[in-house]
Write a protein that holds these residues in place. Structure first.
Motif, mmCIF file in Angstrom:
data_model
loop_
_atom_site.group_PDB
_atom_site.id
_atom_site.type_symbol
_atom_site.label_atom_id
_atom_site.label_comp_id
_atom_site.label_asym_id
_atom_site.label_seq_id
_atom_site.Cartn_x
_atom_site.Cartn_y
_atom_site.Cartn_z
ATOM 1 N N ARG A 237 -5.858 -1.219 8.607
ATOM 2 C CA ARG A 237 -4.827 -1.709 9.529
ATOM 3 C C ARG A 237 -3.461 -1.261 9.025
ATOM 4 N NH1 ARG A 237 -8.254 -2.396 13.162
ATOM 5 N NH2 ARG A 237 -9.680 -4.123 13.029
ATOM 6 N N ARG A 238 -2.476 -1.360 9.894
ATOM 7 C CA ARG A 238 -1.109 -0.976 9.542
ATOM 8 C C ARG A 238 -0.647 -1.740 8.294
ATOM 9 N NH1 ARG A 238 2.663 -1.790 14.328
ATOM 10 N NH2 ARG A 238 1.031 -0.499 15.213
ATOM 11 N N ASN A 239 -0.048 -1.018 7.380
ATOM 12 C CA ASN A 239 0.477 -1.526 6.108
ATOM 13 C C ASN A 239 -0.596 -1.861 5.085
ATOM 14 O OD1 ASN A 239 3.165 -1.235 6.883
ATOM 15 N ND2 ASN A 239 3.153 -3.236 7.870
ATOM 16 N N ASP A 240 -1.867 -1.528 5.353
ATOM 17 C CA ASP A 240 -2.882 -1.688 4.316
ATOM 18 C C ASP A 240 -2.538 -0.760 3.159
ATOM 19 O OD1 ASP A 240 -4.411 -3.591 5.558
ATOM 20 O OD2 ASP A 240 -6.061 -2.252 6.098
ATOM 21 N N VAL A 241 -2.947 -1.157 1.961
ATOM 22 C CA VAL A 241 -2.709 -0.346 0.781
ATOM 23 C C VAL A 241 -4.037 0.296 0.378
ATOM 24 C CG1 VAL A 241 -1.975 -0.335 -1.629
ATOM 25 C CG2 VAL A 241 -0.816 -1.801 0.036
ATOM 26 N N ILE A 242 -4.059 1.620 0.414
ATOM 27 C CA ILE A 242 -5.237 2.404 0.038
ATOM 28 C C ILE A 242 -4.950 2.967 -1.348
ATOM 29 C CG2 ILE A 242 -6.704 4.369 0.624
ATOM 30 C CD1 ILE A 242 -5.558 4.065 3.545
ATOM 31 N N THR A 243 -5.825 2.660 -2.314
ATOM 32 C CA THR A 243 -5.601 3.121 -3.680
ATOM 33 C C THR A 243 -6.679 4.137 -4.049
ATOM 34 O OG1 THR A 243 -4.681 0.956 -4.215
ATOM 35 C CG2 THR A 243 -5.233 2.390 -6.065
ATOM 36 N N LEU A 244 -6.226 5.314 -4.453
ATOM 37 C CA LEU A 244 -7.108 6.401 -4.882
ATOM 38 C C LEU A 244 -6.877 6.591 -6.372
ATOM 39 C CD1 LEU A 244 -6.287 8.955 -2.032
ATOM 40 C CD2 LEU A 244 -7.872 7.027 -1.971
ATOM 41 N N GLY A 245 -7.829 6.171 -7.203
ATOM 42 C CA GLY A 245 -7.606 6.225 -8.650
ATOM 43 C C GLY A 245 -6.441 5.328 -8.999
ATOM 44 N N ASP A 246 -5.359 5.920 -9.530
ATOM 45 C CA ASP A 246 -4.159 5.166 -9.898
ATOM 46 C C ASP A 246 -3.065 5.225 -8.832
ATOM 47 O OD1 ASP A 246 -5.308 4.646 -12.374
ATOM 48 O OD2 ASP A 246 -4.412 6.423 -13.301
ATOM 49 N N ILE A 247 -3.285 5.950 -7.747
ATOM 50 C CA ILE A 247 -2.239 6.199 -6.749
ATOM 51 C C ILE A 247 -2.428 5.294 -5.528
ATOM 52 C CG2 ILE A 247 -1.180 7.944 -5.255
ATOM 53 C CD1 ILE A 247 -0.709 8.362 -8.282
ATOM 54 N N ALA A 248 -1.374 4.550 -5.198
ATOM 55 C CA ALA A 248 -1.400 3.652 -4.039
ATOM 56 C C ALA A 248 -0.710 4.318 -2.847
ATOM 57 C CB ALA A 248 -0.706 2.334 -4.373
ATOM 58 N N GLU B 125 -2.133 -7.783 2.423
ATOM 59 C CA GLU B 125 -1.025 -7.758 1.485
ATOM 60 C C GLU B 125 0.041 -6.808 2.023
ATOM 61 O OE1 GLU B 125 -0.222 -6.591 -3.176
ATOM 62 O OE2 GLU B 125 -2.164 -6.212 -2.280
ATOM 63 N N SER B 126 1.265 -7.279 2.055
ATOM 64 C CA SER B 126 2.360 -6.457 2.540
ATOM 65 C C SER B 126 2.673 -5.352 1.550
ATOM 66 C CB SER B 126 3.607 -7.332 2.739
ATOM 67 O OG SER B 126 4.734 -6.521 2.945
ATOM 68 N N VAL B 127 3.060 -4.206 2.065
ATOM 69 C CA VAL B 127 3.450 -3.093 1.213
ATOM 70 C C VAL B 127 4.656 -3.487 0.377
ATOM 71 C CG1 VAL B 127 4.377 -0.755 1.225
ATOM 72 C CG2 VAL B 127 2.538 -1.371 2.775
ATOM 73 N N ASP B 128 5.531 -4.325 0.926
ATOM 74 C CA ASP B 128 6.733 -4.726 0.207
ATOM 75 C C ASP B 128 6.425 -5.580 -1.018
ATOM 76 O OD1 ASP B 128 8.306 -3.367 2.044
ATOM 77 O OD2 ASP B 128 8.363 -5.092 3.393
ATOM 78 N N SER B 129 5.220 -6.128 -1.115
ATOM 79 C CA SER B 129 4.875 -6.956 -2.271
ATOM 80 C C SER B 129 4.351 -6.140 -3.441
ATOM 81 C CB SER B 129 3.826 -8.002 -1.876
ATOM 82 O OG SER B 129 2.596 -7.358 -1.604
ATOM 83 N N ILE B 130 4.180 -4.847 -3.254
ATOM 84 C CA ILE B 130 3.681 -3.989 -4.333
ATOM 85 C C ILE B 130 4.840 -3.648 -5.257
ATOM 86 C CG2 ILE B 130 2.682 -1.743 -4.892
ATOM 87 C CD1 ILE B 130 1.251 -1.884 -2.231
ATOM 88 N N PRO B 131 4.658 -3.823 -6.562
ATOM 89 C CA PRO B 131 5.740 -3.492 -7.489
ATOM 90 C C PRO B 131 6.138 -2.027 -7.381
ATOM 91 C CG PRO B 131 3.914 -4.571 -8.619
ATOM 92 C CD PRO B 131 3.485 -4.316 -7.214
#
Length: 169
Positions: free
Chosen positions: A78-89, A106-112
């Motif tokens: 869905r829109r704003n989902d965080v897809i993580t490939l290895g160490d890359i978000a 989880e909102s993208v804005d909450s990712i450090p």
């Protein structure tokens, strides 16, 4: 038109938009979206159109694919989902990417946004030949050479003393 944006690492902010029904993502240059990071497999995943939106499919990558911190083999996004490939978000967005249900993603804005790179001190386990500590065989050779030089010096001194008459015959 959907798009994905890198959220961390050296290529932070790099974005890719597409109109096709599928894109391939990975480290190899043959992919549609190339991510130059060692934790990303050569052919890491596919994002493809499906009924009602888009889905991510892992291509048996070494470090796996996660969506919102859940390891997946295939799942819809869905829109704003965080897809993580290895160490890359990555963040997925776009008008034709369905919105997530409120409170479920989880909102993208909450990712450090801070990336800390730590490089450990590297101590070689085996010194390169000619550098560092001497090998055991070189130590033995050096001892033989030193002992030979000492023996030659002692013999030369004894011979010199005999020739000069200081030592008795």
């Amino acid at each position: 038109m959907p798009n994905i944006t890198i959220l961390n690492g050296e290529e932070i902010g790099k974005t890719y938009s597409w109109t096709a029904d599928q894109i391939r993502i990975g480290r190899n240059s043959a992919n549609d979206f190339v991510i130059a990071n060692a934790s990303v497999s050569g052919e890491h995943c596919i994002i493809e159109r499906c009924e009602g939106g888009w889905r991510v499919k892992d291509l048996d990558s070494t470090n796996g694919t996660r969506v919102n911190d859940q390891r997946i083999s295939m799942t819809t996004v869905r829109r704003n989902d965080v897809i993580t490939l290895g160490d890359i978000a990555l963040s997925i967005r776009g008008d034709d990417v369905p919105e997530a249900e409120p409170g479920k993603v989880e909102s993208v804005d909450s990712i450090p946004r801070t990336t800390i790179v730590m490089r450990p001190a590297v101590t070689p386990t085996k010194p390169v030949e000619g550098f560092g500590r001497k090998s055991e065989s070189k130590k033995a050779l050096n001892l033989i050479i030193i002992a030979s030089i000492v023996a030659i010096v002692v013999l030369a001194v004894v011979l010199l003393l005999k020739l000069t008459g200081v030592m008795g015959a």
